[in-house]
Design an enzyme around this catalytic site. Sequence first.
Site, PDB file in Angstrom:
ATOM      1  N   HIS A 213       9.552  26.356   6.931  1.00  0.00           N
ATOM      2  CA  HIS A 213       9.741  25.009   6.407  1.00  0.00           C
ATOM      3  C   HIS A 213       8.517  24.131   6.630  1.00  0.00           C
ATOM      4  CE1 HIS A 213      14.308  24.386   5.606  1.00  0.00           C
ATOM      5  NE2 HIS A 213      13.685  25.038   4.667  1.00  0.00           N
ATOM      6  N   ARG A 320      21.522  32.055  -4.629  1.00  0.00           N
ATOM      7  CA  ARG A 320      21.798  33.267  -3.847  1.00  0.00           C
ATOM      8  C   ARG A 320      22.923  32.965  -2.861  1.00  0.00           C
ATOM      9  NH1 ARG A 320      15.788  33.883  -1.860  1.00  0.00           N
ATOM     10  NH2 ARG A 320      16.278  35.993  -1.230  1.00  0.00           N
ATOM     11  N   ARG A 356      24.646  33.597  -8.565  1.00  0.00           N
ATOM     12  CA  ARG A 356      24.794  35.039  -8.349  1.00  0.00           C
ATOM     13  C   ARG A 356      25.918  35.277  -7.356  1.00  0.00           C
ATOM     14  NH1 ARG A 356      19.813  38.435  -5.997  1.00  0.00           N
ATOM     15  NH2 ARG A 356      20.470  37.449  -4.058  1.00  0.00           N
ATOM     16  N   GLU A 462      17.732  45.521 -11.042  1.00  0.00           N
ATOM     17  CA  GLU A 462      17.030  45.730  -9.778  1.00  0.00           C
ATOM     18  C   GLU A 462      16.747  47.195  -9.475  1.00  0.00           C
ATOM     19  OE1 GLU A 462      18.876  42.816  -6.705  1.00  0.00           O
ATOM     20  OE2 GLU A 462      20.457  43.319  -8.134  1.00  0.00           O
ATOM     21  N   ASN A 485      11.657  42.349  -6.573  1.00  0.00           N
ATOM     22  CA  ASN A 485      11.484  42.828  -5.196  1.00  0.00           C
ATOM     23  C   ASN A 485      12.173  44.172  -4.990  1.00  0.00           C
ATOM     24  OD1 ASN A 485      10.239  40.385  -4.853  1.00  0.00           O
ATOM     25  ND2 ASN A 485      11.898  39.455  -3.704  1.00  0.00           N
ATOM     26  N   ASP A 486      13.452  44.243  -5.355  1.00  0.00           N
ATOM     27  CA  ASP A 486      14.196  45.491  -5.190  1.00  0.00           C
ATOM     28  C   ASP A 486      13.774  46.531  -6.216  1.00  0.00           C
ATOM     29  OD1 ASP A 486      15.832  45.210  -2.915  1.00  0.00           O
ATOM     30  OD2 ASP A 486      17.160  43.868  -4.002  1.00  0.00           O
ATOM     31  N   ARG A 496       9.422  47.745   1.814  1.00  0.00           N
ATOM     32  CA  ARG A 496       8.309  46.790   1.853  1.00  0.00           C
ATOM     33  C   ARG A 496       8.115  46.175   3.230  1.00  0.00           C
ATOM     34  NH1 ARG A 496      10.010  41.224  -0.299  1.00  0.00           N
ATOM     35  NH2 ARG A 496      12.246  41.155  -0.025  1.00  0.00           N
ATOM     36  N   CYS A 533      12.839  36.868 -11.709  1.00  0.00           N
ATOM     37  CA  CYS A 533      13.190  35.954 -10.619  1.00  0.00           C
ATOM     38  C   CYS A 533      12.749  36.457  -9.249  1.00  0.00           C
ATOM     39  CB  CYS A 533      14.690  35.669 -10.602  1.00  0.00           C
ATOM     40  SG  CYS A 533      15.695  37.091 -10.156  1.00  0.00           S
TER      41      CYS A 533
END
Length: 612
Positions: A213, A320, A356, A462, A485-486, A496, A533
Amino acid sequence: MTDELNTSTIEEGAPLDKLKGISVYPGTAFGLCQIFSSGDLEVPQFSIEKSATRGEIQRLRAAINTVDKQLAGLADSFDDDMPPEAEAFIEVHRTILRDRVLIEDTIEIIKEKLINAEWALSIRLEKTRREFEAIDDDYIRERVNDFAYVILRVQRVLTGRRTEASLLNAEGIDAKYILVAESLDPADVLQLRERNGLEIVGIVLEEGSRTSHVAILARSLEIPTLVGVENARELLQNEQPILIDADNNVLELNPTPARCRDARARMRELADRCKRLRKLKMLDAVTLDGHTINLHANIALPEDATWVRRSGADGVGLFRTEFLYLNREDLPSEAEQYDAYTKVIRSMKGDPVIIRTADLGGDKMLPDEIMVKLNENYAEESNPALGLRGLRFSFNYPEIFVTQLRAILRAANSGNVSILLPMVTSPEDVEKVRGYIEQAKAELDEEGVRHTDKIRIGGMIEIPSAIIMLRDLIPVLDFFSLGTNDLIQYTLAVDRTNASVSTYYDERHPSVLRLIAKCIRRCTQAGKKVSVCGEMAARKELLPFFIGLGCKDLSMTWTQIPDIKERILQTDLAKAEQFANSVLRRRSIKAIHASFDEFEKTFNKKGTAQFK
């Protein structure tokens, strides 16, 4: 000191001139070092009599109330130049202070263990840390630091100790300063920035990541920042002139006069650029040849919605929701989920919100206590990435799934809402989901509860099998979203997070790019919207590849939107199409990397912003 950090030692034992770090906001900053050492608070630990628990609980509640007033006062002190994200960070910390579960758990620890409030807070924080450390998501994993900062502030009040930010003497200071610390509470940064006469031009942290943050806040404040700079406090002294070169991930300990002059000039240039980027929030992302690209934001918690609209995003491309289920000892109720979804939907004021369904399992597992209640035969999976994850988890625990669907259908009355399904593999998955949606609707109808009757359903792409099945998935889904990513992980069979195989994780591997191209082209040819995304969506050098394939929707962390929007305004779609086609003709990783590098060089020579 390792060689990795030492970039300019002439001989062994010679003093260091540079330290390496990780840039979270680019640019150059020159100023005097101000070491900010919050230090670890020595938390008193002692037992109490059972008769004293009531007084200890009252002391806890009073301290929480004091910290809440401190943060509210800080927010009230902000001037008009403070970015809106700063107020949102303060609100996040105030929300944590009011977290019913956090307070009740701490009170329960006081009662059960008969210990003082400071100690009980530390125990509760460690439990939160363990839960967050299991999450394979940098941004969410960093959220535990917000809990830590808030708890530390409460503990300081309980022990009667003031914050380091309030102790720093800024009287008479008129120089530019670079803060150097192990880590920083975003509220401390804001408090320091509000001090009269203290101009902070850079931040150097020994810990942290791009998704912390304080890193996000640094980007909002447009302050060049390096994290992961090991031993910085040990090697620096207060008032020492230092130079941050965040473009090259370097902190210069002994900058030459010429470097200092160059840095000051660069700082003026960057200030002008930041002013231009602020204006982008009001502009549409349109290419040089007139094609609009929609930029959406990914969020994990309802509080994130505040930042989405202020960033100039076109809506929420990925909510998410699994993070509503984590870091707690019970499942979120339908009412709690409804309130969370409604808060986001209403804040978007008609802009799209894609929710999602919970992508639980894998690295985002519910606590063992909950899993045992759900399944008395529960046992940890040996390979969770290939186990009960996403829709598979939802199908295995339909009571959780239907509760979430009920909450989404109810909240969807408030705005423009779509449902996104994680880990879709086949039309049978979609058919099964529609069955549960109909069940949720029937239950709500029977109870006389208002809900939407129609809602768009999309699928996350994915895994490679989903792309192979696209011809069959396209007729049964309304839209698609590429989770890069996936997709990379499952395509290349590379974890990863495993440093031993990190060299095999390459987002520009020919197989990955060809699968992405196949997905985008097949969906667009069928008239179905497809977005990107994952982390790749926010990579400026990858932008021409995606839009050149025909992708008109990108979703990313809200802080990345201005940079991507600026790049779109400088990009010609026709040239991007030529580039994407040329990349797909390359047969080796080396050739593809060279193609991207060459395009980037050409762009840097010719790219010009189309706004003032």
